[in-house]
Scaffold this active site. Structure first.
Site, PDB file in Angstrom:
ATOM      1  N   CYS A 127       0.852  -1.204   0.000  1.00 54.02           N
ATOM      2  CA  CYS A 127       0.000   0.000   0.000  1.00 54.02           C
ATOM      3  C   CYS A 127       0.882   1.246   0.000  1.00 54.02           C
ATOM      4  O   CYS A 127       1.482   1.589   1.027  1.00 54.02           O
ATOM      5  CB  CYS A 127      -0.912  -0.047   1.228  1.00 54.02           C
ATOM      6  SG  CYS A 127      -1.704   1.496   1.651  1.00 54.02           S
ATOM      7  N   CYS A 187       0.237   4.035   2.493  1.00 49.77           N
ATOM      8  CA  CYS A 187       0.618   3.614   3.853  1.00 49.77           C
ATOM      9  C   CYS A 187       2.103   3.883   4.070  1.00 49.77           C
ATOM     10  O   CYS A 187       2.507   4.457   5.084  1.00 49.77           O
ATOM     11  CB  CYS A 187       0.368   2.121   4.058  1.00 49.77           C
ATOM     12  SG  CYS A 187      -1.315   1.583   3.761  1.00 49.77           S
TER      13      CYS A 187
END
Lengths: 174, 177
Positions: free
Chosen positions: A72, A75
């Site tokens: 991700c 993230c």
């Protein structure tokens, strides 16, 4: 005409302000605020070495629980700021904890490469379903929960928790 | 000059000469702001990446992703399979996506808008139903990513006799008729 133009500009500025506010605050879930964090704190997950770790092991601390994954990109982008905040506020009682929606080996490799300075637990893909019960309605990442010293959830955020906002929230609680 | 008040959020009144510029400013601002307003709630993955499939003939299934504006799928994270497992599925190379330079993952290819792939199946009986399983993973421009997401669509295969002729083709004649 001057008055009308001015009116239009003021209205326009209002719309921009509203839209910007909505855009940057869009992913927070105010309905979750000040909820009892008992479910979250009762959680126990293994770390990358396979040792079970409970989220209740930091009583009295302000917890920032971050659901994330190595796959991700948003993230990963926000994690350096989390590390800075852990350094800066750790001695005052702030504790970041990651919950990885990922595999242990990938998390371990990433943590070493990145020099992660806070613990991260392995939730696997099941963790994202867990986060759904904590307010992550669309089960996406990153998703972050801030818990105060009394164990109450004071903020949940889907999408990146921007540095200014993080600091504003945390400084009030420490 | 006496100018009527215009409430923010309402469409501008029919332009008068004196209000032209203000209306234009307001319209431009609204146009710029609307995409942000439209993204108040991120979509769940099944709506961001709508998956559907249909049989084109007993040997071919058309798989289709409809990707909502502001969302994208990673090309190398799309996988297809079919149930029952005894049915064999052949997936052609996926079309080139848009190249995205990612600071963590290097050059990656992504799809926006949509994706259509024709998949070949073998060992299924005409008239049977199969389940096409699509795994995909994508993100939204607002800065969120979804875990790998599995979607299943049941596809009824047409009976063999109704299959290969395309409507715009004349019926094929045998030399022996």
């Amino acid at each position: 005409m001057g008055r009308l133009l001015r009116g239009g500009l003021i209205a326009g500025a209002g719309v921009i302000a509203l839209a910007t506010g909505v855009y940057f605050g869009l992913l927070q879930t105010p309905d979750m605020e000040r909820r009892d964090g008992a479910t979250l704190l009762a959680l126990s997950l293994p770390n990358a070495a396979g040792v079970e770790q409970s989220l209740s092991q930091w009583p009295g601390k302000v917890l920032v629980v971050n659901f994330w994954a190595t796959w991700c990109a948003p993230c990963r982008e926000e994690m350096p700021e989390f590390m800075r905040a852990q350094n800066e506020y750790g001695s005052k009682g702030l504790q970041f904890v990651g919950i990885a929606v990922d595999q242990a080996d990938k998390v371990e490799q990433f943590s070493k490469e990145f020099g992660l300075n806070y613990p991260t637990l392995i939730g696997g893909y099941g963790a994202v379903e867990l986060s759904r019960t904590l307010g992550n309605k669309v089960a996406a990442l990153p998703f972050t929960i801030v818990v105060d010293r009394q164990g109450r959830i004071v903020h949940t955020q889907l999408g990146q928790l921007k540095p200014d906002k993080l600091r504003t929230i945390v400084e009030k609680l420490l | 000059m006496d100018c009527p008040h215009t409430l923010p959020g309402l469409p501008p009144r029919p332009p008068r000469i004196s209000g032209h510029r203000a209306s234009l400013v307001l319209a431009l601002v609204l146009a710029a702001a609307l995409p942000a307003l439209a993204q108040i709630s991120p979509l769940p993955p099944e709506k961001a990446f709508r998956f559907s499939a249909r049989a084109l003939n007993p040997q071919t299934i058309e798989a289709r992703f409809q990707i909502a504006d502001g969302y994208y799928l990673y090309r190398d994270r799309i996988h297809f399979s079919v149930e029952p497992a005894a049915t064999r599925l052949t997936v052609p190379p996926l079309p080139d996506g848009k190249v995205k330079e990612d600071q963590f993952f290097g050059k990656v290819q992504t799809y926006r808008g949509g994706l259509i792939v024709n998949l070949s199946i073998k060992d299924a009986k005409a008239g049977d139903k199969v389940v096409l399983v699509a795994e995909s993973q994508g993100c939204a421009d607002v800065g969120i990513c979804y875990p790998p997401h599995v979607q299943r669509v049941s596809v009824a295969l047409p009976a063999a006799t109704s299959a290969p002729t395309r409507p715009d083709e004349p019926p094929r004649k045998s030399w022996f008729n």
